[in-house]
Every structure is written in structure tokens, then in C-alpha cells.
Design a protein around this motif. Structure first.
Motif, PDB file in Angstrom:
ATOM      1  N   TYR A 188       0.086   5.045   1.534  1.00  0.00           N
ATOM      2  CA  TYR A 188      -0.805   5.934   2.265  1.00  0.00           C
ATOM      3  C   TYR A 188      -0.261   7.355   2.154  1.00  0.00           C
ATOM      4  O   TYR A 188       0.941   7.571   2.026  1.00  0.00           O
ATOM      5  N   PHE A 210       3.581   7.358   2.822  1.00  0.00           N
ATOM      6  CA  PHE A 210       4.039   6.178   3.551  1.00  0.00           C
ATOM      7  C   PHE A 210       3.815   4.927   2.711  1.00  0.00           C
ATOM      8  O   PHE A 210       2.697   4.675   2.254  1.00  0.00           O
ATOM      9  N   LEU A 237      -4.361   9.798   7.947  1.00  0.00           N
ATOM     10  CA  LEU A 237      -3.826   8.923   6.904  1.00  0.00           C
ATOM     11  C   LEU A 237      -4.930   8.474   5.965  1.00  0.00           C
ATOM     12  O   LEU A 237      -6.002   8.060   6.398  1.00  0.00           O
ATOM     13  N   PHE A 258       0.833  -1.195   0.000  1.00  0.00           N
ATOM     14  CA  PHE A 258       0.000   0.000   0.000  1.00  0.00           C
ATOM     15  C   PHE A 258       0.871   1.249   0.000  1.00  0.00           C
ATOM     16  O   PHE A 258       2.003   1.244   0.489  1.00  0.00           O
ATOM     17  N   GLN A 314      -0.604  11.400   3.872  1.00  0.00           N
ATOM     18  CA  GLN A 314      -1.064  12.243   4.990  1.00  0.00           C
ATOM     19  C   GLN A 314      -0.864  13.687   4.582  1.00  0.00           C
ATOM     20  O   GLN A 314       0.270  14.201   4.571  1.00  0.00           O
ATOM     21  N   PHE A 327       4.829   0.047   8.329  1.00  0.00           N
ATOM     22  CA  PHE A 327       5.054   1.247   7.534  1.00  0.00           C
ATOM     23  C   PHE A 327       6.527   1.566   7.366  1.00  0.00           C
ATOM     24  O   PHE A 327       7.349   1.299   8.250  1.00  0.00           O
ATOM     25  N   GLY A 328       6.827   2.188   6.244  1.00  0.00           N
ATOM     26  CA  GLY A 328       8.103   2.839   6.096  1.00  0.00           C
ATOM     27  C   GLY A 328       8.109   4.119   6.910  1.00  0.00           C
ATOM     28  O   GLY A 328       7.105   4.501   7.517  1.00  0.00           O
ATOM     29  N   ALA A 329       9.240   4.790   6.920  1.00  0.00           N
ATOM     30  CA  ALA A 329       9.422   5.971   7.777  1.00  0.00           C
ATOM     31  C   ALA A 329       8.677   7.196   7.267  1.00  0.00           C
ATOM     32  O   ALA A 329       8.541   8.176   7.991  1.00  0.00           O
TER      33      ALA A 329
END
Lengths: 109, 114
Positions: free
Chosen positions: A36, A89, A44, A34, A38, A99-101
Motif C-alpha cells: 500500500y 506499507f 492509503l 500487498f 500513502q 501492516f509493516g511499520a
């Protein structure tokens, strides 16, 4: 352990520029992937997804292709707008989202 | 409801006090997740519910943190004896049984411990 690695930001670019945000994952099996987003001051939101190898997710001009051979899910947009300024993300889903950072993208007019 | 609802949206509390954060998931969503987003940090997984049980609570930072879910719906995250490092945005998400559809996130609770 399993993880998601995203290209570090921040990224600043001009309107109509091409955007790529790299994302790679390590996992056993083939998780769903995925992106996402923000937006400033907002929660999110799911931007796009791909559930199996070679799937291409797309939404709002963004695209990402699930590449099994390179364990990647890079996000691309051909012509960004100021309204695309946000934190993006990448995420991998087994039974939970990891999640990645996050990558902060700023688009200048 | 139409989305995931979290309350309060903002909470300021004194160090050492207990706080409760509430999450109302989308009706029919069997899975519920709590995450934490600290300033300048990514999204940290806290706990996952499937129905009323929590198969994975590995992300809870300490025994001051606990969560429960009742009736397969509302969940409460409790932080006891809050510390300044607990200051963060606490996000709740829910998903239907087929998680390939992705998760829907609430707007979060911004917790500030002073």
C-alpha cells in the motif's frame, strides 16, 4: 506471532535512482501479500498485490515478487520520480491486513 | 457509493468527552475493518466485522472503545471518555467476500483530543 517486517526508513534518493524496500513476513500457510502507498495528505491506496507463491505484482513501474522460500515480498522500482515520494506499507492478509511499520521515501529532483 | 466514506474528516474534542466516528463502506463489501494510525506509528488493527458480527475485536485498546455495524453496512466506532493518547487518524476499510482483491480504505478521521 505473525508479523510483517519492513526495511526502516527514511529513504532519500535522487530522481531516476533504483528503489528497493525490503519486506519479510512470518505466517502459517501462504497469505496474500500487498503493498500500500500513502501519498502526502492522502489516504492509503493499494499499489500492488500477489496472492500466491511466485506471483509478481506490478503497478506504476513498481514490482514485487512473492518469494515463498525467503518469505519475502520486496518492492522495487527501476527509476523513481519525485511523484513517488510517499510512505509505503507492506501488508499480509489472512482474514485481516497486518501492516509493516511503513517506509518513508523521499525522491529529490 | 464509489468509495469508503468516513465522517467527520476532522474532530477536535475535549479530554473526557465521547466521540463517534462513522464509516460507510462500499456497497456489497461484506467485511469492514477499523485501523488506527498514530503520528510516527504504523497501522494498528482495531476491529474486524463480517456482516454485522465482529469475529475479531482483539485490537481495541481498552473498554472505552467499542464499535458496531448495522444492516451489514454502516459502522460506528465510539470512544468514551477520550484521552490525549487517543489522538490519531482512524481509518476504515472494506473488502468484498474475496479479500484477495485487497481492501479499500477511506480517507480517515483525524481525531485530536485536547
Amino acid at each position: 506471532g505473525d508479523s510483517v517486517t519492513q526495511m526502516e526508513g527514511p529513504v532519500t534518493l535522487s530522481e531516476e535512482a533504483f528503489l528497493t524496500i525490503n519486506c519479510t513476513y512470518t505466517a502459517t500457510g501462504y497469505p496474500s501479500l500487498f503493498w500500500y502507498v500513502q501519498y502526502p495528505g492522502e489516504g492509503l491506496q493499494l499499489l500492488l498485490k500477489a496472492t500466491k507463491a511466485d506471483d509478481k505484482g506490478s503497478n506504476k513501474g513498481f514490482e514485487a515478487t512473492y518469494r515463498k522460500e525467503t518469505t519475502s515480498f520486496h518492492l522495487e522500482k527501476g527509476s523513481v520520480q519525485v511523484s513517488d515520494s510517499a510512505v509505503y506499507f507492506c501488508a499480509r492478509n489472512d482474514y485481516k491486513l497486518s501492516f509493516g511499520a511503513g517506509t518513508t521515501v523521499t525522491v529529490r529532483a | 457509493g464509489a468509495g469508503v466514506s468516513q465522517s467527520p474528516s476532522n474532530k477536535v474534542t475535549e479530554k473526557g468527552k465521547d466521540v463517534e466516528l462513522r464509516c460507510d463502506p462500499i456497497s456489497g463489501h461484506t467485511a469492514l475493518y477499523w485501523y488506527r494510525q498514530s503520528l510516527g506509528q504504523g497501522l494498528e488493527f482495531l476491529i474486524y466485522f463480517q456482516g454485522n458480527s465482529a469475529p475479531d475485536k482483539s485490537g481495541l485498546p481498552s473498554d472505552r472503545f467499542s464499535a458496531e455495524r448495522t444492516g451489514g453496512s454502516v459502522s460506528t466506532l465510539t470512544i468514551q471518555r477520550t484521552q490525549q493518547e487517543d489522538s490519531a487518524v482512524y481509518l476504515c476499510a472494506s473488502s468484498p467476500p474475496d479479500r484477495e482483491y485487497g481492501y479499500t480504505f477511506g480517507s480517515g478521521t483525524r481525531l485530536t483530543v485536547v
